[in-house]
Write an enzyme that holds these catalytic residues in place. Sequence first.
Site, mmCIF file in Angstrom:
data_model
loop_
_atom_site.group_PDB
_atom_site.id
_atom_site.type_symbol
_atom_site.label_atom_id
_atom_site.label_comp_id
_atom_site.label_asym_id
_atom_site.label_seq_id
_atom_site.Cartn_x
_atom_site.Cartn_y
_atom_site.Cartn_z
ATOM 1 N N LEU A 14 -16.456 8.959 10.669
ATOM 2 C CA LEU A 14 -14.999 8.817 10.595
ATOM 3 C C LEU A 14 -14.397 8.478 11.961
ATOM 4 C CD1 LEU A 14 -13.723 11.697 8.283
ATOM 5 C CD2 LEU A 14 -13.763 9.252 7.824
ATOM 6 N N GLN A 191 -8.990 18.555 0.356
ATOM 7 C CA GLN A 191 -8.751 19.948 -0.071
ATOM 8 C C GLN A 191 -10.079 20.702 -0.106
ATOM 9 O OE1 GLN A 191 -6.624 20.368 -3.807
ATOM 10 N NE2 GLN A 191 -5.549 18.456 -3.465
ATOM 11 N N CYS A 380 -31.213 -4.306 32.661
ATOM 12 C CA CYS A 380 -32.442 -3.541 32.495
ATOM 13 C C CYS A 380 -33.551 -4.414 31.900
ATOM 14 C CB CYS A 380 -32.166 -2.273 31.688
ATOM 15 S SG CYS A 380 -33.332 -0.982 32.112
ATOM 16 N N HIS A 506 -27.688 0.246 34.370
ATOM 17 C CA HIS A 506 -26.802 0.025 33.219
ATOM 18 C C HIS A 506 -25.333 0.140 33.640
ATOM 19 C CE1 HIS A 506 -29.839 -0.004 30.011
ATOM 20 N NE2 HIS A 506 -30.514 0.778 30.833
ATOM 21 N N GLU A 508 -22.808 -0.932 32.227
ATOM 22 C CA GLU A 508 -21.900 -0.797 31.087
ATOM 23 C C GLU A 508 -21.395 0.636 30.893
ATOM 24 O OE1 GLU A 508 -25.136 -1.415 30.923
ATOM 25 O OE2 GLU A 508 -26.103 -0.557 29.163
HETATM 26 N N1 GLN Z 1 -38.281 -0.953 28.535
HETATM 27 C C1 GLN Z 1 -37.899 -1.185 29.904
HETATM 28 C C2 GLN Z 1 -38.338 -0.058 30.830
HETATM 29 O O1 GLN Z 1 -38.614 1.036 30.369
HETATM 30 C C3 GLN Z 1 -36.401 -1.408 29.994
HETATM 31 C C4 GLN Z 1 -35.609 -0.210 29.643
HETATM 32 C C5 GLN Z 1 -34.164 -0.515 29.354
HETATM 33 O O2 GLN Z 1 -33.794 -1.649 29.114
HETATM 34 N N2 GLN Z 1 -33.325 0.515 29.325
HETATM 35 O O3 GLN Z 1 -38.368 -0.238 32.004
#
Ligand code: GLN
Length: 537
Positions: A14, A191, A380, A506, A508
Amino acid sequence: MKYIFVTGGVVSSLGKGLTTASIGLLLESRGLKVSLQKFDPYINVDAGTMNPFQHGEVYVTEDGAEADLDLGHYERFTNAKITRLSNYTTGKIYSSVIAKERAGEYLGKTVQVIPHVTNEIKIAIRNPSREEVDVSIAEMGGTVGDIESLPFLEAIRQIGLEEGRNNVLYIHLTLIPYLRASQEMKSKPTQQSVGKLREIGIQPDILICRTEKPLSNEIKEKLALFCNVKIENVIEEKDVDFSIYEVPVIFASQKMDERIIKHLSLKCTESDLSEWQDMLNRLKHSDETVKIAVVGKYLELQDSYKSIYEALTHGGVANNVRVEIKRVNSEEIERNGAEKMLQGVNGILVPGGFGERGVEGKILSIKYAREKRIPFFGICLGMQCATIEFARNVLCLNDAHSCEFAPTTSNPVIDLMTEQKQVKTIGGSMRLGAYPCELKEHSLTFIAYKSKLVYERHRHRYEFNNRYKELFSAKGWDFSGICPSNELVEIIELKDHPWFVGVQFHPEFKSKLVKPHPLFRDFIKASRFSGTGIKRG
Ligand code: GLN
């Protein structure tokens, strides 16, 4: 300390995480300091061992916890400090109870769900090592009525009694289905779900109703009466047409923050959502579109690359453009070729991942980006694939590969990290969390960050093999970011290309609507002008 507990009823999915994050933002917009936590009823100790296809992305915190993706919403919406203490599962709670039992801490006693497991949950909620905050918000995963979430609900019931009812607020998120055939909205499932909560001893104070259509007064009255909730505390959360970032604004327009403040007698300022609203307006009113291909393998599920999609949207906001995401299945690139699948996109992003399936398609898409001079962002595994592609197609090392996929290759351009060679267990054993990265001046990434030292989050076992550094450098590969403590390659760039960046980390996870990540911002900027040959700098 005041507590808010968010439970969910009727069905799963949800958007409890978003709702919880929005409540956090509303309170912060009134000058309050909040903490946010998620409690998951599953037995995995953390989300790290779950498949993103089933469970969505694994989110990584600054201190290296592999956590539920709802923590990503919390960080994107609020300034709350999110750490490994922000996510608990049944597995994590039980591990701790069992460890205490083995250490003799309960000596002589029969260890039971009530009080030992519930006490452990209460300790997690009240964890003293968390910073001082005005309001602690905890989201209870699962759906009321599930067997596995009972200990969590029991624990929050007890906290209500112990802290006093005006220090604890229970919010129940529920679904009001609309029956097309009879053109009616139905209150019965809610409910019954509230009935279940009340059986446990929890009376919700606020009902948030997910709905396709606006709630009529009549249905609000019915919900209030049958669920024993004040009518002004029945809040509508209609499906958003445009963006998830509208949710806090929708709540504010119904004065939900005022209801919370009143119930908990909080002292705070007037609400100021102007910065949020400003970014939301920019998101709504950008008419130029930039098309980005995300080449991955968990594409069917919106949640598998959640933070990537959000960070791309933020990068768009920073450039006043709308980002249209084209999800491309890398296995289809293997079947149909990159040209067919990627023609016409302004930028190509290859996200992180594990396992060999689809890797060759990712490599083909990177070759396409490199040769056609389309802005490329590899994250990555995406960065590792860029390395393999360059080794094979530019350095002519035909069998170049990652040891993850070809352990016996004679050209392991991506190799297992030394520290990983002794690792025998899977859970929580990767290189996780924030590490420093030193940037080379004048590089694309230095231009983006405007800083020489950055901290980014990691989740990997493999790395660029430094034995190949010179070969790569000689052909225009720039190692623009290095981890100072162990020389690990964190960032690569291609010199003769408008924007070609691969990162081992990462980024992001650190992007927010009100603070777009610099690399996503510049990737979108470069993509916007792709084909026009913008120069670095
Ligand atoms: N599989 C790759 C590693 O372990 C990349 C990992 C990932 O993209 N988070 O290094």
